[in-house]
Design an enzyme around this catalytic site. Structure first.
Site: not given
Ligand SMILES: *Cc1c(COP(=O)(O)O)cnc(C)c1O
Length: 396
Positions: A202, A204, A328
């Site tokens: 991903s 971000h 929460c």
């Molecule tokens: C953040 C995360 C996701 C989801 O990714 P997104 O781009 O936010 O949909 C999946 N798996 C793990 C381990 C993550 O940390």
């Protein structure tokens, strides 16, 4: 120390690096074409998408034609699991995963159980969050079509024995998917050496923006589409390409590839300074997750006799952003499935804190946390009836 803003929630999302922003802005300003268009505007942007694909592939040791862009990590996880399940349902209906996966994996598996007749084994983990290889082996059935085990956990940082899991999958001719969203850019990954068939990442979490990700699918593996429509992404993932986001994730992977060793070394030092300092200054504290097989970016704790939510609010007031494994949801404060899987009591799991580091984290940030956190924990404990009772018991 003077008030400062300290962002230690990088496992939730990282800031975007300037180089990445510049890349995105360039695409938005100068390459507005649709890569599917025949004309020059379309043709101009195509190479940018392919360059980005190469950068993603290089970071994980793949070929660029094995990388498919998605709208994030959750989509990549959904696609890998549903796509495999639907493609191989005549071969078998059994999937193996673990109890500490991200919800993008867990809820996808639950959906397949509930509505599509699949059977799922959720492997236990030990008190460090590690799966048991023997349990994995003995869970394999003739009908097992997929093993999906995360590379590294987003709450406690534990890194699974991915290469070993890959070998077992290969020996048993079962596809192996790994959610590597937290691992990519922090750990050296080679999908071939590790026998990984599918891998999610991903943007971000690696200094690119939200809403862009990728799924690696090893050449020769055929899974069903998740998104149907146009012929984009070799007809496997429809939708006009998020060109700016794709350029951004490519740049982020390029930077990660260049910096991997220095980045990991520097952050590991800061993480260890943080963990050591916290353990020295705050009694009745445990570190969650494995101490050795751990992501460089994650320091995670449970402080007895306090509530994670109260701790987060107090930290926020002094400028420190962290997160707690206690979510929460609908008014009820429940410890996360990950912390509960470690076998922690509710009382201990409630006092959880995750501080996650990035390339932007400085030594001063860590110093600041080590100054503020012990005082806050002490103050919260002083208001806790449980702590009072505990101390009385201890003094007896
Ligand atoms: C953040 C995360 C996701 C989801 O990714 P997104 O781009 O936010 O949909 C999946 N798996 C793990 C381990 C993550 O940390």
């Amino acid at each position: 120390m003077e008030f400062r803003r300290v962002y230690l929630d990088n496992s939730a999302t990282t800031p975007v690096k300037d180089e990445v922003i510049n890349e995105m802005v360039d695409v938005l300003k100068n390459y507005h074409g649709n890569p599917s268009s025949i004309h020059q505007f379309g043709q101009d942007v195509k190479p940018l998408v392919e360059k980005s694909r190469q950068s993603v592939a290089k970071l994980i040791g793949a070929q660029s034609n094995e990388v498919y862009f998605t709208a994030g990590g959750s989509e990549a996880d959904n696609w890998a699991i549903k796509g495999t399940a639907f493609a191989l349902k005549n071969k078998g209906n059994h999937i193996i995963t673990s109890k500490i996966e991200h919800h993008a994996v867990l809820h996808t598996c639950e959906y397949l159980e509930k509505f599509h007749g699949f059977e799922v084994t959720y492997l236990d983990v030990n008190d460090k969050g590690m799966i048991n290889i023997d349990e994995l082996k003995s869970s394999i059935r003739p009908t097992t079509i997929l093993i999906s085990i995360m590379f590294a956990n987003n709450e406690i940082g534990t890194i699974q024995p991915i290469k070993q899991i890959g070998e077992i999958s290969r020996e048993n001719k079962i596809l192996f998917h790994t959610d590597a969203v937290q691992a990519v850019g922090n750990i050296e990954i080679d999908v071939n050496e590790m026998n990984i068939d599918m891998l999610s990442l991903s943007g971000h979490k690696i200094y690119a923006p939200k809403g862009v990700g990728a799924l690696y699918i090893k050449k020769g593996i055929k899974i069903h589409n998740l998104i149907h429509g146009g012929a984009q992404e070799r007809k496997l993932r429809a939708g006009t390409e998020n060109t700016a986001g794709i350029a951004a994730i490519g740049k982020a992977c390029e930077l990660a590839f260049e910096n991997l060793n220095d980045h990991t070394k520097r952050i590991t030092e800061l993480r260890d300074k943080l963990i050591k300092g916290v353990l020295e200054k705050i009694p009745h504290t445990i570190v969650t997750g494995d101490r050795e097989q751990r992501l460089s970016t994650i320091a995670s704790f449970c402080f007895r006799f306090i509530e994670g939510e109260a701790l987060l609010l107090s930290l926020d007031m002094v400028g420190i952003a962290g997160s707690s494994g206690s979510a929460c949801t609908s008014g009820a404060l429940d410890p996360s499935h990950v912390l509960m899987s470690l076998g922690l009591t509710h009382e201990i799991a409630h006092g959880s804190l995750r501080l996650s580091l990035s390339d932007f984290t400085t030594d001063e940030d860590i110093e600041y946390v080590l100054e503020k956190l012990p005082v806050i924990v002490e103050r919260l404990r002083s208001m806790s009836p449980l702590y009072e009772a505990f101390q009385k018991g201890e003094n007896k």
